[in-house]
Design a protein around this motif. Structure first.
Motif, PDB file in Angstrom:
ATOM      1  N   LYS A 112       2.962   2.884 -22.281  1.00  0.00           N
ATOM      2  CA  LYS A 112       2.811   3.690 -21.072  1.00  0.00           C
ATOM      3  C   LYS A 112       1.886   4.873 -21.363  1.00  0.00           C
ATOM      4  N   LEU A 113       0.938   5.091 -20.449  1.00  0.00           N
ATOM      5  CA  LEU A 113       0.092   6.287 -20.506  1.00  0.00           C
ATOM      6  C   LEU A 113       0.327   7.109 -19.239  1.00  0.00           C
ATOM      7  N   GLY A 114      -0.389   6.760 -18.170  1.00  0.00           N
ATOM      8  CA  GLY A 114      -0.232   7.514 -16.940  1.00  0.00           C
ATOM      9  C   GLY A 114       0.945   7.072 -16.101  1.00  0.00           C
ATOM     10  N   HIS A 115       1.377   5.829 -16.258  1.00  0.00           N
ATOM     11  CA  HIS A 115       2.408   5.281 -15.387  1.00  0.00           C
ATOM     12  C   HIS A 115       3.808   5.548 -15.922  1.00  0.00           C
ATOM     13  N   LEU A 116       4.752   5.546 -15.013  1.00  0.00           N
ATOM     14  CA  LEU A 116       6.158   5.642 -15.363  1.00  0.00           C
ATOM     15  C   LEU A 116       6.776   4.258 -15.458  1.00  0.00           C
ATOM     16  N   MET A 117       7.832   4.147 -16.225  1.00  0.00           N
ATOM     17  CA  MET A 117       8.620   2.925 -16.218  1.00  0.00           C
ATOM     18  C   MET A 117       9.638   3.061 -15.096  1.00  0.00           C
ATOM     19  N   SER A 118       9.520   2.211 -14.104  1.00  0.00           N
ATOM     20  CA  SER A 118      10.425   2.297 -12.963  1.00  0.00           C
ATOM     21  C   SER A 118      11.843   1.919 -13.377  1.00  0.00           C
ATOM     22  N   ALA A 119      12.792   2.339 -12.573  1.00  0.00           N
ATOM     23  CA  ALA A 119      14.190   1.994 -12.842  1.00  0.00           C
ATOM     24  C   ALA A 119      14.386   0.481 -12.835  1.00  0.00           C
ATOM     25  N   GLN A 120      13.671  -0.215 -11.929  1.00  0.00           N
ATOM     26  CA  GLN A 120      13.787  -1.667 -11.863  1.00  0.00           C
ATOM     27  C   GLN A 120      13.241  -2.313 -13.130  1.00  0.00           C
ATOM     28  N   GLN A 121      12.094  -1.828 -13.614  1.00  0.00           N
ATOM     29  CA  GLN A 121      11.523  -2.370 -14.837  1.00  0.00           C
ATOM     30  C   GLN A 121      12.437  -2.096 -16.030  1.00  0.00           C
ATOM     31  N   GLN A 122      13.001  -0.902 -16.103  1.00  0.00           N
ATOM     32  CA  GLN A 122      13.914  -0.557 -17.186  1.00  0.00           C
ATOM     33  C   GLN A 122      15.140  -1.468 -17.172  1.00  0.00           C
ATOM     34  N   ASP A 123      15.721  -1.689 -15.983  1.00  0.00           N
ATOM     35  CA  ASP A 123      16.910  -2.542 -15.880  1.00  0.00           C
ATOM     36  C   ASP A 123      16.618  -3.958 -16.351  1.00  0.00           C
ATOM     37  N   LYS A 124      15.430  -4.465 -16.021  1.00  0.00           N
ATOM     38  CA  LYS A 124      15.079  -5.831 -16.439  1.00  0.00           C
ATOM     39  C   LYS A 124      14.973  -5.928 -17.955  1.00  0.00           C
ATOM     40  N   TYR A 125      14.402  -4.903 -18.572  1.00  0.00           N
ATOM     41  CA  TYR A 125      14.317  -4.910 -20.033  1.00  0.00           C
ATOM     42  C   TYR A 125      15.705  -4.871 -20.659  1.00  0.00           C
ATOM     43  N   GLU A 126      16.559  -4.009 -20.131  1.00  0.00           N
ATOM     44  CA  GLU A 126      17.870  -3.821 -20.739  1.00  0.00           C
ATOM     45  C   GLU A 126      18.806  -4.993 -20.469  1.00  0.00           C
ATOM     46  N   ALA A 127      18.404  -5.878 -19.553  1.00  0.00           N
ATOM     47  CA  ALA A 127      19.180  -7.096 -19.307  1.00  0.00           C
ATOM     48  C   ALA A 127      18.821  -8.203 -20.297  1.00  0.00           C
TER      49      ALA A 127
END
Length: 380
Positions: free
Chosen positions: A76-91
């Motif tokens: 990640k540089l300029g962009h944020l990790m969205s909550a949806q993207q984070q949840d998918k990773y943690e699943a």
């Protein structure tokens, strides 16, 4: 041959390349193909394979594997990790190690996510190949690490202290994504001062923006004063927008009552929602911030159209004589803003005079200016 044009600057082309997250990931893959050994001190193993955007791993930027060991690297540089993207990773498989690779200032973002994540500084990551046995990998990594360290230095410099105390000025942020990293950090500071705040980008232009809100006396969280700082595109400096914002939060609705309350409050404060009034206040409290703020033209537009019709029917519902679609450009109540619930003035900010910390103070003082000039009588 004599060189003409812009002065020679080391890494100009590389700077443009590394400003794109996909290019950063591609370069990491290239270095890993040349020499995978530097990964061992970073993730604990030397990968047998490193692949990009694997669907089974949530389209991760990089997936490293070696036998039963595996690790996902999200760049990640300029962009944020969205909550949806984070949840998918943690699943994903709990044995899969998750790494956020970003500029140093973004390490604080891990405090906002689960303990599944570990942080990799991009400059440290690339530095791993500076001692590689592969000459090409070593040379490329050295150039990339040098640039990334410089970006970390600039961000740290604008965040550490005010410009008057020796901090770096905001005009040192030559890339938009660097400003986005900075605004994300400033949100935490504004939260610590008791304000609601968010960092994002403008719609369409993708320019960095930071917004903060202070509640109107005796009102709910939907009815606020707002102060926001926007970066400009292809122009030096930025702009401060400040005024009234009654924008409903999710689950709330906009109706005639809230539109009228927002406009009535703004209209009653029209002498305070103005560059000149704010400039006087800043000059009294922080002369350096007063000097950084200017406005060569009116800080608010001239009223146009029938705003009373907008109050009654809403911006989209207000009738137009030509039958066309109503917009804030066609009908304006002598304030800048979006929709029918925001009423703002604009001041120009000289980014060569302020640091990121100064922006926090500027937003704080602006919201204090609005709150202190709020009429005693409730406008609800």
């Amino acid at each position: 041959m004599e060189r003409t044009g812009a002065p020679w600057v080391r890494g100009r082309g590389l700077e443009r390349l590394l400003a794109q997250e996909t290019n950063v990931s591609d370069l990491i893959q290239f270095l890993s193909d040349r020499d995978p050994a530097p990964w061992e001190p970073l993730v604990g193993f030397v990968p047998d394979d490193l692949v990009r955007e694997v669907s089974a791993a949530n389209n991760a930027d990089l997936l490293l594997t070696a036998g039963s060991k595996s690790a996902v690297i999200e760049v990640k540089l300029g962009h944020l990790m969205s909550a949806q993207q984070q949840d998918k990773y943690e699943a994903l498989d709990p044995d899969l190690d998750l790494y956020l690779a970003a500029l140093g200032a973004d390490e604080v973002r891990l405090s906002e996510v689960s303990d599944r994540w570990k942080f990799l500084s991009l400059s440290s990551l690339f530095s791993g190949w500076e001692s590689s046995q592969d000459e090409l990998a070593r040379s490329l990594a050295r150039e990339a690490a040098t640039l990334l360290k410089e970006w970390d230095r600039i961000i740290s410099g604008v965040l550490e202290t005010g410009a008057a105390e020796g901090g770096l000025q905001l005009d040192e942020l030559k890339q938009k994504f660097l400003a986005r990293v900075v605004t994300r950090r400033l949100v935490k500071e504004l939260h610590s001062r008791g304000y609601m705040a968010v960092a994002g980008v403008t719609s369409g232009g993708g320019l960095p923006i930071i917004k903060a809100w202070a509640p109107i006396r005796g009102e709910g969280e939907d009815r606020t004063f707002i102060a926001e700082v926007r970066w400009r595109d292809n122009k030096p400096g930025g702009e401060l927008r400040f005024g009234v914002d009654f924008d409903p939060r999710p689950g709330h609705k906009e109706d005639e009552e809230v539109r009228r309350a927002a406009y009535d409050l703004a209209h009653s404060m029209e002498h305070d929602i103005d560059h000149q009034a704010l400039h006087v206040r800043l000059t009294e409290d922080r002369s350096d911030l007063g000097e950084a703020l200017s406005r060569g033209k009116s800080s608010r537009p001239t009223a146009r159209g029938d705003w009373e019709a907008v109050i009654v029917h809403g911006l989209k519902g207000a009738p137009m004589k030509d039958g066309g679609r109503n917009t804030r450009r066609r009908t304006t109540p002598a304030f800048y803003g979006d929709g029918a619930l925001r009423f703002q003035a604009i001041s120009d900010i000289d980014f060569s005079r302020v640091s990121a910390q100064d922006l926090v103070d500027l937003i704080d003082l602006t919201l204090n200016h609005l709150s202190s000039t709020e009429p005693e009588q409730s406008m609800s």
